[in-house]
Design a protein around this motif. Structure first.
Motif, PDB file in Angstrom:
ATOM      1  N   SER A  20       0.823  -1.204   0.000  1.00  0.00           N
ATOM      2  CA  SER A  20       0.000   0.000   0.000  1.00  0.00           C
ATOM      3  C   SER A  20       0.859   1.256   0.000  1.00  0.00           C
ATOM      4  O   SER A  20       0.633   2.181  -0.780  1.00  0.00           O
ATOM      5  CB  SER A  20      -0.923   0.019   1.220  1.00  0.00           C
ATOM      6  N   VAL A  21       1.850   1.299   0.886  1.00  0.00           N
ATOM      7  CA  VAL A  21       2.596   2.556   1.026  1.00  0.00           C
ATOM      8  C   VAL A  21       3.531   2.816  -0.158  1.00  0.00           C
ATOM      9  O   VAL A  21       3.682   3.957  -0.593  1.00  0.00           O
ATOM     10  CB  VAL A  21       3.360   2.648   2.370  1.00  0.00           C
ATOM     11  N   GLY A  23       4.227   3.198  -3.713  1.00  0.00           N
ATOM     12  CA  GLY A  23       3.371   3.343  -4.888  1.00  0.00           C
ATOM     13  C   GLY A  23       3.873   4.445  -5.797  1.00  0.00           C
ATOM     14  O   GLY A  23       5.056   4.793  -5.776  1.00  0.00           O
ATOM     15  N   LEU A  24       2.950   4.991  -6.576  1.00  0.00           N
ATOM     16  CA  LEU A  24       3.309   6.110  -7.440  1.00  0.00           C
ATOM     17  C   LEU A  24       3.885   7.244  -6.615  1.00  0.00           C
ATOM     18  O   LEU A  24       4.697   8.026  -7.090  1.00  0.00           O
ATOM     19  CB  LEU A  24       2.077   6.590  -8.195  1.00  0.00           C
ATOM     20  N   GLY A  25       3.455   7.322  -5.357  1.00  0.00           N
ATOM     21  CA  GLY A  25       3.983   8.337  -4.446  1.00  0.00           C
ATOM     22  C   GLY A  25       5.497   8.250  -4.315  1.00  0.00           C
ATOM     23  O   GLY A  25       6.174   9.268  -4.220  1.00  0.00           O
ATOM     24  N   ASN A  26       6.034   7.057  -4.320  1.00  0.00           N
ATOM     25  CA  ASN A  26       7.477   6.906  -4.169  1.00  0.00           C
ATOM     26  C   ASN A  26       8.226   7.092  -5.484  1.00  0.00           C
ATOM     27  O   ASN A  26       9.297   7.656  -5.523  1.00  0.00           O
ATOM     28  CB  ASN A  26       7.823   5.497  -3.666  1.00  0.00           C
ATOM     29  N   TYR A 103      -5.651   8.208  -9.448  1.00  0.00           N
ATOM     30  CA  TYR A 103      -4.548   7.250  -9.343  1.00  0.00           C
ATOM     31  C   TYR A 103      -4.644   6.196 -10.447  1.00  0.00           C
ATOM     32  O   TYR A 103      -3.659   5.808 -11.058  1.00  0.00           O
ATOM     33  CB  TYR A 103      -4.627   6.583  -7.974  1.00  0.00           C
ATOM     34  N   PHE A 224       0.843  11.165   1.992  1.00  0.00           N
ATOM     35  CA  PHE A 224       0.419  10.403   0.813  1.00  0.00           C
ATOM     36  C   PHE A 224       1.190   9.101   0.723  1.00  0.00           C
ATOM     37  O   PHE A 224       0.636   8.038   0.472  1.00  0.00           O
ATOM     38  CB  PHE A 224       0.648  11.242  -0.441  1.00  0.00           C
ATOM     39  N   SER A 225       2.484   9.205   0.977  1.00  0.00           N
ATOM     40  CA  SER A 225       3.335   8.046   0.771  1.00  0.00           C
ATOM     41  C   SER A 225       3.055   6.940   1.786  1.00  0.00           C
ATOM     42  O   SER A 225       3.125   5.759   1.460  1.00  0.00           O
ATOM     43  CB  SER A 225       4.794   8.468   0.835  1.00  0.00           C
ATOM     44  N   SER A 227       0.200   6.335   3.012  1.00  0.00           N
ATOM     45  CA  SER A 227      -1.224   5.973   2.871  1.00  0.00           C
ATOM     46  C   SER A 227      -2.066   6.389   4.076  1.00  0.00           C
ATOM     47  O   SER A 227      -2.904   5.634   4.550  1.00  0.00           O
ATOM     48  CB  SER A 227      -1.396   4.466   2.677  1.00  0.00           C
ATOM     49  N   LEU A 230      -7.108   8.449   5.608  1.00  0.00           N
ATOM     50  CA  LEU A 230      -8.450   8.109   5.142  1.00  0.00           C
ATOM     51  C   LEU A 230      -8.918   6.747   5.605  1.00  0.00           C
ATOM     52  O   LEU A 230      -9.991   6.278   5.232  1.00  0.00           O
ATOM     53  CB  LEU A 230      -8.513   8.205   3.615  1.00  0.00           C
ATOM     54  N   SER A 318      -0.851  -0.517  -4.452  1.00  0.00           N
ATOM     55  CA  SER A 318      -1.376   0.611  -3.680  1.00  0.00           C
ATOM     56  C   SER A 318      -2.864   0.788  -3.883  1.00  0.00           C
ATOM     57  O   SER A 318      -3.611   1.009  -2.934  1.00  0.00           O
ATOM     58  CB  SER A 318      -0.680   1.915  -4.068  1.00  0.00           C
ATOM     59  N   SER A 321      -5.227  -1.204  -1.764  1.00  0.00           N
ATOM     60  CA  SER A 321      -5.554  -0.802  -0.390  1.00  0.00           C
ATOM     61  C   SER A 321      -6.656   0.256  -0.357  1.00  0.00           C
ATOM     62  O   SER A 321      -7.446   0.313   0.581  1.00  0.00           O
ATOM     63  CB  SER A 321      -4.311  -0.301   0.341  1.00  0.00           C
ATOM     64  N   LEU A 322      -6.698   1.082  -1.385  1.00  0.00           N
ATOM     65  CA  LEU A 322      -7.775   2.079  -1.451  1.00  0.00           C
ATOM     66  C   LEU A 322      -9.096   1.381  -1.771  1.00  0.00           C
ATOM     67  O   LEU A 322     -10.144   1.692  -1.196  1.00  0.00           O
ATOM     68  CB  LEU A 322      -7.450   3.114  -2.531  1.00  0.00           C
ATOM     69  N   MET A 386      -7.219  14.657   2.849  1.00  0.00           N
ATOM     70  CA  MET A 386      -6.281  13.883   3.668  1.00  0.00           C
ATOM     71  C   MET A 386      -5.857  14.614   4.946  1.00  0.00           C
ATOM     72  O   MET A 386      -5.840  14.000   6.013  1.00  0.00           O
ATOM     73  CB  MET A 386      -5.066  13.464   2.843  1.00  0.00           C
TER      74      MET A 386
END
Ligand code: TRP
Length: 451
Positions: A20-21, A23-26, A103, A224-225, A227, A230, A318, A321-322, A386
């Motif tokens: 989950s953590v 992701g595109l965020g990283n 996303y 964000f990174s 997660s 939310l 990721s 998980s959403l 968030m």
């Protein structure tokens, strides 16, 4: 009632939460945010904020989830029977939906690029050509739609298989694979001529580059990174076994998150410097700059394939998980089977995701105040939903839950982390709510820290 699922092993929990953590965020967001905020200096700030602020929130979410053993909506009213806390759960579900909507679009791009890399390659393409190619693709309708929907279907497939047989199982395969790919790519980048310059940009902190805005950017990125904000980690927390050491899980996950972000910087910046491109190319870094570089690199054909495959893996684990936040809510509160719930989410997401896709193209209607729906989903979730969700969640953990209940759950009845609990609790009660409140007020413009 059906027995509630849980993750099977320590490796399973860490892989699922790690999936989950990371992701595109990283891989997509972190390098360009770090690039725009001075590289090494940003990373140092990011590291401190992740440990002091994000990890305590992560642990709070785990604790709420495991205590309630239910979806993010029910968790609040199960712990606190009176009052309006259920709304925090609804806010979380809505936020998950908004994030998924944009996303899944970016994740769709990773699939398009994977296929481009496979069948066309990027040999000798120039930045201008790549830029045109990218705008043409993003501004179109059919191809981005097909990829976004393909991506959503893959997520449904995993979710429908269940917590252990779907989420945990695929993460246990995908996450080690992702790590191996990442290391291969990083090693390759380090052998490029000029790699040193890229590395020192990334790792040598230049303190003159730290401004208040750096702090805010770092806080937003760490939210964000990891997660947070939310109830994704409330939902996953509800699948963590009672005797699991959540400090260990939280620590391992945070370290993985930071390491993968830095590794992805190591993949990207040496290449950027080695080909004389500016490190501040913003969101285009991964989709325009990198293909151009791959097109010039020896072995670039294969590297490009690995890179976009990696991006896809990071994104799918990721979004799952959403997806699970909404699916768990529907199965438990609306009495739907998991498969049916997942299908409903997919249908709704296909509609909102498609609207996001089309809002990027020219001439179509989904624009509000000059900005595309895609931009709005990104902006509103990051700047309002968030932070507000995160603030309410830490407030709930620190002030609404009874201290004994919180402590017993987090420490597994006093077995783990007893010594750092007081420090952590102080952060949760006082420091973190204040810091987030300041960030939020600044972002909506009520407080002007940053010009
Ligand atoms: N953390 C993921 C990333 O870095 C994105 C994500 C997944 C997320 N689940 C989330 C962000 C829940 C916020 C909340 O790309």
């Amino acid at each position: 009632m059906e027995k509630r699922s849980s993750f099977g092993s320590r490796f399973g929990v860490v892989a699922a939460v790690g999936g989950s953590v990371v992701g595109l965020g990283n891989i997509w967001r972190f390098p360009y945010i770090a690039g725009e905020n001075g590289g090494g200096a940003f990373i140092l700030v990011y590291f401190i904020i992740s440990l002091a602020i994000a990890v305590p929130i992560l642990l709070s979410e785990f604790t709420i989830g495991r205590r309630a053993r239910s979806n993010a909506r029910r968790a609040f009213t199960k712990i606190r029977k009176y009052g309006k806390w259920g709304w925090v759960g609804y806010l979380g579900i809505a936020t998950a939906f908004v994030i998924m909507s944009f996303y899944s679009v970016i994740a769709g791009w990773s699939l398009e690029f994977l296929f481009s890399a496979l069948f066309e390659g990027f040999t000798n393409i120039t930045s201008a050509e790549m830029g045109d190619k990218f705008s043409l693709f993003v501004g179109g309708a059919v191809r981005p739609l097909i990829w976004t929907i393909t991506f959503i279907l893959l997520a449904v497939f995993i979710i429908s298989a269940g917590v252990e047989k779907g989420i945990e199982r695929y993460n246990k395969i995908f996450m080690p694979l992702l790590l191996v790919l990442m290391i291969m790519l990083a090693v390759n980048s380090l052998t490029l001529p000029g790699a040193k310059e890229g590395l020192s940009f990334l790792l040598k902190p230049d303190f003159s580059k730290i401004h208040p805005s750096t702090l805010l950017q770092a806080l937003g990125q760490s939210f964000f990174s990891l997660s947070l904000g939310l109830g994704a980690m409330i939902t996953y927390g509800s699948y963590i076994k009672a005797d699991e050491n959540m400090f260990k899980v939280g620590g391992m996950v945070a370290i993985s998150d930071i390491s993968i972000a830095i590794l992805s910087g190591i993949v990207i910046f040496p290449a950027v410097f080695s080909y004389g491109i500016s490190p501040t190319s913003g969101p285009d870094l991964v989709f325009i700059t990198m293909p151009v570089i791959f097109g010039q690199m020896t072995g670039g054909y294969f590297i490009a394939i690995l890179f976009f495959f990696l991006l896809f893996l990071a994104a799918i684990t990721s979004i799952v998980s959403l997806f699970e936040v909404v699916t768990a809510y529907l199965t438990e509160e609306k009495n739907l089977s998991r498969k049916r719930a997942a299908r409903y989410v997919a249908v709704a997401l296909t509609i909102t995701g498609s609207m996001c896709v089309l809002s990027q193209g020219d001439g179509t209607g989904f624009r509000i105040a000059e900005r595309s729906l895609f931009d709005w989903c990104d902006t509103i979730s990051a700047t309002v939903m968030m932070p507000v969700g995160g603030l309410l969640i830490v407030f709930f953990a620190g002030w609404v839950m009874k201290k004994e209940v919180f402590r017993n759950e987090l420490t597994s009845e006093g077995r783990y982390g007893k010594r750092i609990f007081p420090l952590l609790y102080t952060l949760i009660r006082f420091v973190i709510p204040i810091v987030i409140a300041i960030l939020f007020l600044d972002q909506i413009g009520l407080l002007k820290l940053v010009k």
